[in-house]
Design a protein around this motif. Structure first.
Motif, PDB file in Angstrom:
ATOM      1  N   HIS A   1       0.730  -1.288   0.107  1.00 28.09           N
ATOM      2  CA  HIS A   1      -0.024  -0.137   0.066  1.00 28.09           C
ATOM      3  C   HIS A   1       0.933   1.336   0.004  1.00 28.09           C
ATOM      4  CE1 HIS A   1      -3.866  -2.114   0.824  1.00 28.09           C
ATOM      5  NE2 HIS A   1      -3.223  -2.923   1.577  1.00 28.09           N
ATOM      6  N   PHE A   2       0.425   2.302  -0.789  1.00 30.31           N
ATOM      7  CA  PHE A   2       1.080   3.350  -0.725  1.00 30.31           C
ATOM      8  C   PHE A   2       0.345   4.867  -0.782  1.00 30.31           C
ATOM      9  CE2 PHE A   2       0.830   2.177  -5.053  1.00 30.31           C
ATOM     10  CZ  PHE A   2       0.141   3.170  -5.875  1.00 30.31           C
ATOM     11  N   ALA A   3       0.786   5.744  -0.257  1.00 26.64           N
ATOM     12  CA  ALA A   3       0.091   7.094  -0.104  1.00 26.64           C
ATOM     13  C   ALA A   3       0.292   7.905  -1.305  1.00 26.64           C
ATOM     14  CB  ALA A   3       0.634   7.836   1.157  1.00 26.64           C
ATOM     15  N   PRO A   4      -0.725   8.846  -1.645  1.00 19.55           N
ATOM     16  CA  PRO A   4      -0.432   9.797  -2.563  1.00 19.55           C
ATOM     17  C   PRO A   4       0.613  10.502  -2.827  1.00 19.55           C
ATOM     18  CG  PRO A   4      -2.186  10.508  -1.083  1.00 19.55           C
ATOM     19  CD  PRO A   4      -1.715   9.351  -0.742  1.00 19.55           C
ATOM     20  N   ARG A   5       1.124  11.415  -3.623  1.00 20.81           N
ATOM     21  CA  ARG A   5       2.156  12.218  -3.919  1.00 20.81           C
ATOM     22  C   ARG A   5       2.108  13.241  -2.866  1.00 20.81           C
ATOM     23  NH1 ARG A   5       4.817  14.142  -8.345  1.00 20.81           N
ATOM     24  NH2 ARG A   5       3.886  12.488  -9.569  1.00 20.81           N
ATOM     25  N   LYS A   6       3.411  13.540  -2.114  1.00 18.35           N
ATOM     26  CA  LYS A   6       3.213  14.352  -0.919  1.00 18.35           C
ATOM     27  C   LYS A   6       4.647  15.249  -0.700  1.00 18.35           C
ATOM     28  CE  LYS A   6       2.897  14.051   4.158  1.00 18.35           C
ATOM     29  NZ  LYS A   6       1.661  14.738   4.246  1.00 18.35           N
TER      30      LYS A   6
ATOM     31  N   GLY B   1      18.676  18.685   9.532  1.00 17.17           N
ATOM     32  CA  GLY B   1      19.213  17.587   8.838  1.00 17.17           C
ATOM     33  C   GLY B   1      20.069  18.046   7.321  1.00 17.17           C
ATOM     34  N   GLU B   2      20.470  16.875   6.858  1.00 16.38           N
ATOM     35  CA  GLU B   2      21.388  17.244   5.611  1.00 16.38           C
ATOM     36  C   GLU B   2      20.587  17.929   4.540  1.00 16.38           C
ATOM     37  OE1 GLU B   2      23.207  13.524   4.364  1.00 16.38           O
ATOM     38  OE2 GLU B   2      24.499  13.595   5.802  1.00 16.38           O
ATOM     39  N   ASN B   3      19.296  17.810   4.533  1.00 17.62           N
ATOM     40  CA  ASN B   3      18.347  18.205   3.700  1.00 17.62           C
ATOM     41  C   ASN B   3      17.441  19.591   3.995  1.00 17.62           C
ATOM     42  OD1 ASN B   3      18.938  16.704   1.381  1.00 17.62           O
ATOM     43  ND2 ASN B   3      17.826  15.318   2.143  1.00 17.62           N
ATOM     44  N   LYS B   4      18.185  20.125   5.042  1.00 17.83           N
ATOM     45  CA  LYS B   4      17.557  21.277   5.662  1.00 17.83           C
ATOM     46  C   LYS B   4      17.134  22.483   4.648  1.00 17.83           C
ATOM     47  CE  LYS B   4      18.217  25.042   9.250  1.00 17.83           C
ATOM     48  NZ  LYS B   4      19.146  25.336  10.388  1.00 17.83           N
ATOM     49  N   GLY B   5      15.778  22.942   4.771  1.00 18.59           N
ATOM     50  CA  GLY B   5      15.564  23.812   3.952  1.00 18.59           C
ATOM     51  C   GLY B   5      14.781  23.495   2.471  1.00 18.59           C
ATOM     52  N   LYS B   6      14.904  22.359   2.565  1.00 15.23           N
ATOM     53  CA  LYS B   6      14.500  21.793   1.003  1.00 15.23           C
ATOM     54  C   LYS B   6      12.989  21.377   1.035  1.00 15.23           C
ATOM     55  CE  LYS B   6      18.906  20.134  -0.954  1.00 15.23           C
ATOM     56  NZ  LYS B   6      19.538  18.886  -1.371  1.00 15.23           N
ATOM     57  N   THR B   7      12.251  21.638   0.084  1.00 16.47           N
ATOM     58  CA  THR B   7      10.939  20.828   0.012  1.00 16.47           C
ATOM     59  C   THR B   7      10.867  19.981  -1.098  1.00 16.47           C
ATOM     60  OG1 THR B   7       9.557  22.862   0.785  1.00 16.47           O
ATOM     61  CG2 THR B   7       8.480  21.334  -0.532  1.00 16.47           C
ATOM     62  N   ILE B   8      10.659  18.555  -0.889  1.00 12.87           N
ATOM     63  CA  ILE B   8      10.740  17.533  -1.615  1.00 12.87           C
ATOM     64  C   ILE B   8       9.485  16.792  -1.741  1.00 12.87           C
ATOM     65  CG2 ILE B   8      12.007  15.518  -2.253  1.00 12.87           C
ATOM     66  CD1 ILE B   8      14.390  16.459  -0.479  1.00 12.87           C
ATOM     67  N   THR B   9       9.099  16.448  -3.132  1.00 13.64           N
ATOM     68  CA  THR B   9       7.767  15.940  -3.447  1.00 13.64           C
ATOM     69  C   THR B   9       7.927  14.430  -3.516  1.00 13.64           C
ATOM     70  OG1 THR B   9       6.822  17.722  -4.243  1.00 13.64           O
ATOM     71  CG2 THR B   9       5.773  15.796  -4.778  1.00 13.64           C
ATOM     72  N   TYR B  10       7.621  13.418  -2.503  1.00 17.78           N
ATOM     73  CA  TYR B  10       7.772  12.177  -2.699  1.00 17.78           C
ATOM     74  C   TYR B  10       6.570  11.493  -3.342  1.00 17.78           C
ATOM     75  CZ  TYR B  10      11.336  13.377   0.661  1.00 17.78           C
ATOM     76  OH  TYR B  10      12.598  13.677   1.049  1.00 17.78           O
ATOM     77  N   VAL B  11       6.846  10.502  -4.253  1.00 13.74           N
ATOM     78  CA  VAL B  11       5.674   9.860  -4.834  1.00 13.74           C
ATOM     79  C   VAL B  11       5.622   8.156  -4.230  1.00 13.74           C
ATOM     80  CG1 VAL B  11       5.848  11.297  -6.841  1.00 13.74           C
ATOM     81  CG2 VAL B  11       7.324   9.354  -6.656  1.00 13.74           C
ATOM     82  N   ASN B  12       4.395   7.714  -4.302  1.00 11.66           N
ATOM     83  CA  ASN B  12       4.173   6.702  -3.918  1.00 11.66           C
ATOM     84  C   ASN B  12       4.703   6.017  -2.859  1.00 11.66           C
ATOM     85  OD1 ASN B  12       2.771   6.669  -6.326  1.00 11.66           O
ATOM     86  ND2 ASN B  12       3.757   5.131  -7.223  1.00 11.66           N
ATOM     87  N   PRO B  13       4.887   6.910  -1.564  1.00 18.44           N
ATOM     88  CA  PRO B  13       5.470   6.371  -0.335  1.00 18.44           C
ATOM     89  C   PRO B  13       4.594   5.234   0.350  1.00 18.44           C
ATOM     90  CG  PRO B  13       4.480   8.282   0.035  1.00 18.44           C
ATOM     91  CD  PRO B  13       4.203   8.286  -1.586  1.00 18.44           C
TER      92      PRO B  13
END
Length: 251
Positions: free
Chosen positions: A168-173, A180-192
């Motif tokens: 099962h996976f959630a919608p794009r988020k 942390g290492e990606n501080k300040g970034k907004t990343i869109t995750y697909v099919n988490p």
């Protein structure tokens, strides 16, 4: 006997006409790409973009498993699940590796490459197809009034065992990472991925599995994987796959 067969085929045809698959379903994918990623890993955003591209292509089962072992770097992954970390470690044992890494892309349960290298992922998919290690067992999905019916084909010799695995996976988020290492970034995750469960066994012959329709009335969707598992419980080659999309208007 012939009359009984004709009646069964007629009933199946009626079911197919009454309950077609949704437009978002993927019933004949080229392959399966399972990306193991983390919001706390600065090497992962390019791989997350590669996974997004695979989802957009519409012909690959693309799944994002978020792991939790980088949380100590200062940011707790908001999409991480124990299932994601466990599944990657099981793959690591299956591949004979002492350690796991991110971003790692596992293709068809058979090989792994660095997930941020789009060319490597594409080459692995193509090579597995070329050598007959693609998805060789067809899977069809039909919705009835109360259930979802998963039908699988059989092996050419009618032999073999595999698990029917539901992912099962959630919608794009989109996620804004604050530390942390990606501080300040907004990343869109697909099919988490949110949950992994074994729903049945396949024994080399055409089979039919019926699930409550309520199981799939969730946001996102569900991947169906027909996957071999060795005697030690380690995941192996994926023989067939499909994606069941979430139903419109589902809560």
């Amino acid at each position: 006997m012939k009359r009984r067969l004709v009646l069964r085929l007629a009933a199946l045809a009626a079911l197919l006409c009454a309950a077609p698959s949704f437009a978002g379903d993927i019933l004949k994918p080229r392959g399966v790409v399972e990306l193991f990623t983390s919001q706390g890993c600065n090497s992962c955003p390019p791989a997350d973009a590669v996974l997004d591209g695979l989802v957009q292509s519409g012909d690959v089962v693309a799944l994002g498993y978020h792991v939790d072992y980088w949380d100590y770097l200062g940011w707790k992954d908001t999409l991480a699940t124990p299932d994601g970390t466990v599944r990657q470690k099981l793959y690591g044992k299956a591949f004979g590796k002492r350690e796991v890494y991110t971003p790692q892309a596992v293709i068809n349960g058979r090989v792994h490459v660095k997930g941020g290298k789009r060319g490597a992922v594409g080459a692995a998919l193509a090579e597995l197809e070329r050598t007959g290690q693609g998805l060789t067992i067809p899977i069809n999905v039909v919705r009835s009034a109360d259930s979802v019916i998963i039908e699988t084909g059989g092996a050419p010799d009618g032999k073999g065992d595999a698990h029917l695995v539901l992912v099962h996976f959630a919608p794009r988020k989109p996620v804004t990472i604050e530390r942390g290492e990606n501080k300040g970034k907004t990343i869109t995750y697909v099919n988490p991925v949110t949950d992994v469960q074994t729903a049945g066994m396949w024994h080399g012959k055409p089979a039919r599995f019926e699930l409550p329709r309520s199981e799939l009335k969730k946001q996102g969707g569900c991947a169906v994987l027909l996957q071999k598992v060795n005697k030690d419980g380690l995941p192996g080659p994926i023989l067939g796959a499909a994606v069941i999309s979430a139903e419109a208007g589902a809560p």
